[in-house]
Design a protein around this motif. Structure first.
Motif, mmCIF file in Angstrom:
data_model
loop_
_atom_site.group_PDB
_atom_site.id
_atom_site.type_symbol
_atom_site.label_atom_id
_atom_site.label_comp_id
_atom_site.label_asym_id
_atom_site.label_seq_id
_atom_site.Cartn_x
_atom_site.Cartn_y
_atom_site.Cartn_z
ATOM 1 N N ALA A 199 12.874 7.158 5.704
ATOM 2 C CA ALA A 199 12.557 7.815 6.973
ATOM 3 C C ALA A 199 11.147 8.382 6.986
ATOM 4 O O ALA A 199 10.567 8.594 8.052
ATOM 5 C CB ALA A 199 13.566 8.930 7.244
ATOM 6 N N GLU A 200 10.581 8.622 5.813
ATOM 7 C CA GLU A 200 9.263 9.243 5.741
ATOM 8 C C GLU A 200 8.125 8.229 5.752
ATOM 9 O O GLU A 200 6.986 8.585 6.038
ATOM 10 C CB GLU A 200 9.174 10.080 4.461
ATOM 11 C CG GLU A 200 10.209 11.188 4.385
ATOM 12 C CD GLU A 200 10.163 11.919 3.058
ATOM 13 O OE1 GLU A 200 9.187 11.720 2.314
ATOM 14 O OE2 GLU A 200 11.092 12.673 2.776
ATOM 15 N N LEU A 201 8.419 6.965 5.436
ATOM 16 C CA LEU A 201 7.347 5.998 5.256
ATOM 17 C C LEU A 201 7.840 4.611 5.654
ATOM 18 O O LEU A 201 8.805 4.101 5.093
ATOM 19 C CB LEU A 201 6.932 5.982 3.780
ATOM 20 C CG LEU A 201 5.495 5.611 3.427
ATOM 21 C CD1 LEU A 201 4.511 6.625 3.978
ATOM 22 C CD2 LEU A 201 5.334 5.503 1.918
ATOM 23 N N GLU A 202 7.169 3.990 6.636
ATOM 24 C CA GLU A 202 7.508 2.626 7.010
ATOM 25 C C GLU A 202 6.890 1.651 6.008
ATOM 26 O O GLU A 202 5.931 1.993 5.307
ATOM 27 C CB GLU A 202 6.998 2.322 8.415
ATOM 28 C CG GLU A 202 7.714 3.087 9.513
ATOM 29 C CD GLU A 202 7.337 2.565 10.884
ATOM 30 O OE1 GLU A 202 7.498 1.345 11.115
ATOM 31 O OE2 GLU A 202 6.870 3.360 11.701
ATOM 32 N N PRO A 203 7.419 0.409 5.934
ATOM 33 C CA PRO A 203 6.861 -0.559 4.975
ATOM 34 C C PRO A 203 5.358 -0.762 5.111
ATOM 35 O O PRO A 203 4.650 -0.885 4.105
ATOM 36 C CB PRO A 203 7.650 -1.837 5.287
ATOM 37 C CG PRO A 203 8.980 -1.339 5.745
ATOM 38 C CD PRO A 203 8.666 -0.102 6.543
ATOM 39 N N TRP A 204 4.833 -0.807 6.349
ATOM 40 C CA TRP A 204 3.393 -1.044 6.502
ATOM 41 C C TRP A 204 2.589 0.135 5.959
ATOM 42 O O TRP A 204 1.490 -0.052 5.419
ATOM 43 C CB TRP A 204 3.028 -1.339 7.957
ATOM 44 C CG TRP A 204 3.139 -0.194 8.920
ATOM 45 C CD1 TRP A 204 4.219 0.144 9.675
ATOM 46 C CD2 TRP A 204 2.112 0.758 9.259
ATOM 47 N NE1 TRP A 204 3.948 1.249 10.459
ATOM 48 C CE2 TRP A 204 2.661 1.634 10.228
ATOM 49 C CE3 TRP A 204 0.798 0.937 8.850
ATOM 50 C CZ2 TRP A 204 1.934 2.683 10.781
ATOM 51 C CZ3 TRP A 204 0.059 1.993 9.395
ATOM 52 C CH2 TRP A 204 0.626 2.848 10.357
ATOM 53 N N GLN A 205 3.158 1.354 6.056
ATOM 54 C CA GLN A 205 2.467 2.519 5.510
ATOM 55 C C GLN A 205 2.508 2.509 3.979
ATOM 56 O O GLN A 205 1.539 2.884 3.320
ATOM 57 C CB GLN A 205 3.107 3.795 6.050
ATOM 58 C CG GLN A 205 2.906 3.971 7.551
ATOM 59 C CD GLN A 205 3.695 5.139 8.105
ATOM 60 O OE1 GLN A 205 4.903 5.257 7.858
ATOM 61 N NE2 GLN A 205 3.029 6.007 8.839
ATOM 62 N N PHE A 206 3.641 2.068 3.417
ATOM 63 C CA PHE A 206 3.725 1.941 1.958
ATOM 64 C C PHE A 206 2.716 0.918 1.456
ATOM 65 O O PHE A 206 2.071 1.118 0.419
ATOM 66 C CB PHE A 206 5.141 1.535 1.546
ATOM 67 C CG PHE A 206 5.260 1.218 0.083
ATOM 68 C CD1 PHE A 206 5.267 2.226 -0.871
ATOM 69 C CD2 PHE A 206 5.350 -0.102 -0.348
ATOM 70 C CE1 PHE A 206 5.359 1.930 -2.234
ATOM 71 C CE2 PHE A 206 5.441 -0.405 -1.705
ATOM 72 C CZ PHE A 206 5.455 0.616 -2.645
ATOM 73 N N ALA A 207 2.566 -0.187 2.187
ATOM 74 C CA ALA A 207 1.605 -1.213 1.788
ATOM 75 C C ALA A 207 0.189 -0.646 1.778
ATOM 76 O O ALA A 207 -0.616 -0.954 0.879
ATOM 77 C CB ALA A 207 1.707 -2.415 2.718
ATOM 78 N N LEU A 208 -0.147 0.168 2.766
ATOM 79 C CA LEU A 208 -1.455 0.826 2.782
ATOM 80 C C LEU A 208 -1.625 1.729 1.568
ATOM 81 O O LEU A 208 -2.676 1.726 0.904
ATOM 82 C CB LEU A 208 -1.610 1.656 4.056
ATOM 83 C CG LEU A 208 -1.959 0.948 5.359
ATOM 84 C CD1 LEU A 208 -1.974 1.948 6.507
ATOM 85 C CD2 LEU A 208 -3.314 0.249 5.256
ATOM 86 N N GLN A 209 -0.595 2.499 1.286
ATOM 87 C CA GLN A 209 -0.647 3.412 0.159
ATOM 88 C C GLN A 209 -0.854 2.654 -1.151
ATOM 89 O O GLN A 209 -1.651 3.043 -2.011
ATOM 90 C CB GLN A 209 0.660 4.210 0.119
ATOM 91 C CG GLN A 209 0.605 5.494 -0.655
ATOM 92 C CD GLN A 209 1.910 6.252 -0.505
ATOM 93 O OE1 GLN A 209 2.921 5.847 -1.063
ATOM 94 N NE2 GLN A 209 1.900 7.332 0.253
ATOM 95 N N ARG A 210 -0.153 1.527 -1.276
ATOM 96 C CA ARG A 210 -0.221 0.751 -2.519
ATOM 97 C C ARG A 210 -1.600 0.114 -2.710
ATOM 98 O O ARG A 210 -2.163 0.128 -3.815
ATOM 99 C CB ARG A 210 0.866 -0.334 -2.504
ATOM 100 C CG ARG A 210 0.898 -1.181 -3.769
ATOM 101 C CD ARG A 210 1.198 -0.320 -4.980
ATOM 102 N NE ARG A 210 1.039 -1.082 -6.216
ATOM 103 C CZ ARG A 210 -0.111 -1.258 -6.855
ATOM 104 N NH1 ARG A 210 -1.242 -0.754 -6.366
ATOM 105 N NH2 ARG A 210 -0.154 -1.945 -7.969
ATOM 106 N N VAL A 211 -2.178 -0.448 -1.644
ATOM 107 C CA VAL A 211 -3.478 -1.096 -1.793
ATOM 108 C C VAL A 211 -4.588 -0.060 -1.958
ATOM 109 O O VAL A 211 -5.621 -0.325 -2.563
ATOM 110 C CB VAL A 211 -3.739 -2.047 -0.605
ATOM 111 C CG1 VAL A 211 -4.246 -1.309 0.619
ATOM 112 C CG2 VAL A 211 -4.709 -3.146 -0.984
ATOM 113 N N ASN A 212 -4.360 1.148 -1.471
ATOM 114 C CA ASN A 212 -5.312 2.237 -1.693
ATOM 115 C C ASN A 212 -5.399 2.574 -3.179
ATOM 116 O O ASN A 212 -6.495 2.764 -3.731
ATOM 117 C CB ASN A 212 -4.885 3.459 -0.889
ATOM 118 C CG ASN A 212 -5.849 4.626 -0.979
ATOM 119 O OD1 ASN A 212 -5.419 5.769 -1.080
ATOM 120 N ND2 ASN A 212 -7.135 4.362 -0.931
#
Length: 406
Positions: free
Chosen positions: A372-385
């Protein structure tokens, strides 16, 4: 126009979010994800070795992690990582020596957890991947870049999340080609043969653009690995190493006029090489025109000169590139070194390097329990960061790629 503010390198480890997350992790228990098994290279078949590509010859790599659950991908590991994982087959704390190593601004521990190689104890459960992303806090995306390339990059990620696609190379390709215009009947009637393509761009034998090309540039033979391009090298500087890439992205209707303006500029600035998509389907791509540049200083001079001479040219916009002007007519990136291309399906360009990693992260997050806190596209951003990409400007953080200094 001054492009300097956009041509900067960002270090994702400079931010406090990553440091705080690492410190939080160090005091927790871990275990090696039981959904992975380790396989040394001497246990692999010849076909497996071929698919692994360049890592097979890397002396630092001792084997791979093979997943048994959906959403996980094969990982190459070095000897030290393999020993760490072996020590954590049963849950336990990191040794004092390992904690000291990971506390020195090293993002490896975050990568191991977010890539679901290590599971970390949160409450009564061991979690990893997107389920452990709460350790990082909110997604670190800043709202300081409203450029077209930045906006298109986020749209592409949200589009990738919505796709029913479970194959990482295919999903990466869909992200990579995002914002490509369709080959509508209007276009296929206008450009249906090689002659019509050459006429449209002024590249016919006596065309306005071809005359300058014949005098100052050498047309190279098409590469069998990358046949979709017309590539030229300067007759004056045929062998200059050029790690930086300028993406020139006009609307397809403006491409002939863009060529007429730009080719004399590239010649005058003594740039070593450029390439142009070689057919209708290629010029409908946003990244239809790529200019190779040896240094950051030349990148700035070239982009300023191009923008000051291309008034009125409408921008198309290339996702996952670092913008120079807000509309995305000119943006930039750099090719990763060979050591960053881990397998045969992973691309050789900056954009494909990014989309490969985004695709793997998207699939991993979509296979995880809903967050609920993080959508997949946001996780992908976090990971590539964490991998070394400034997700606000899409600039590479690893300055060693180009042998430059901060």
């Amino acid at each position: 126009m001054n492009a300097l503010p956009h041509i900067t390198f960002a270090d994702p480890n400079d931010g406090s979010a990553h440091s705080n997350a690492i410190q939080d992790l160090l005091g927790r228990k871990f275990r090696f994800n039981p959904a992975y098994r380790f396989s040394s290279f001497d246990q692999l078949t010849e076909e497996d070795r071929r698919l692994l590509g360049t890592i097979d010859g890397d002396p630092e790599i001792c084997g791979i992690l093979v997943p048994s659950a959906p959403g996980l991908s094969v990982k190459a590991v070095c000897r030290n990582t393999a020993l760490l994982l072996e020590s954590l087959r049963s849950p336990g704390f990191l040794s004092t020596e390992t904690q000291k190593e990971f506390s020195q601004g090293n993002s490896t521990l975050l990568r191991l957890v977010l890539d679901s190689v290590l599971e970390v104890q949160l409450g009564d459960a061991f979690v990893s991947g997107a389920s452990a992303a709460k350790i990082m806090g909110p997604c670190a995306l800043e709202k300081n870049d409203e450029s077209r390339p930045a906006r298109l990059s986020l749209e592409a990620l949200q589009y990738g999340q919505a796709l029913e696609c479970g194959h990482a190379p295919m999903l990466s390709a869909r992200l990579y080609f995002y914002n490509r215009m369709p080959a509508s009947p209007r276009w296929t009637r206008r450009i249906n043969t090689r002659r019509e393509f050459a006429d449209y761009l002024g590249l016919e034998a006596e065309g306005v653009n071809q005359r300058l090309l014949n005098r100052e540039w050498m047309l190279l033979n098409a590469s069998p690995d990358n046949p979709g391009w017309l590539s030229w090298r300067s007759r004056r500087h045929p062998r200059v190493r050029s790690p930086y890439k300028l993406y020139l992205s006009p609307q397809c209707e403006d491409l002939r006029e863009t060529l007429r303006i730009v080719l004399p500029i590239l010649t005058e600035l003594d740039l070593p090489a450029f390439k142009l998509a070689r057919d209708l389907y290629g010029i409908l791509r946003p990244d239809k025109f790529v200019i190779y540049v040896p240094t950051l200083e030349q990148l700035e001079v070239t982009s300023d000169t191009l923008l000051s001479n291309l008034n009125g040219v409408r921008a198309h916009g290339v996702p996952f590139t670092a913008n120079i002007d807000a509309e995305g007519l000119v943006s930039w990136g750099m090719d990763p070194p060979k050591c960053e291309r881990l397998s045969s399906w992973q691309g050789t360009s900056w954009r494909r390097w990014v989309t490969d990693r985004l695709a793997v992260a998207l699939l991993a997050a979509k296979e995880s329990p809903p967050n609920a806190e993080l959508e997949p596209w946001q996780f992908a951003l976090q990971r590539v960061n964490i991998e070394g990409v400034n997700i606000s400007t899409w600039t590479p953080a690893n300055v060693e790629w180009a042998g430059t200094k901060r």
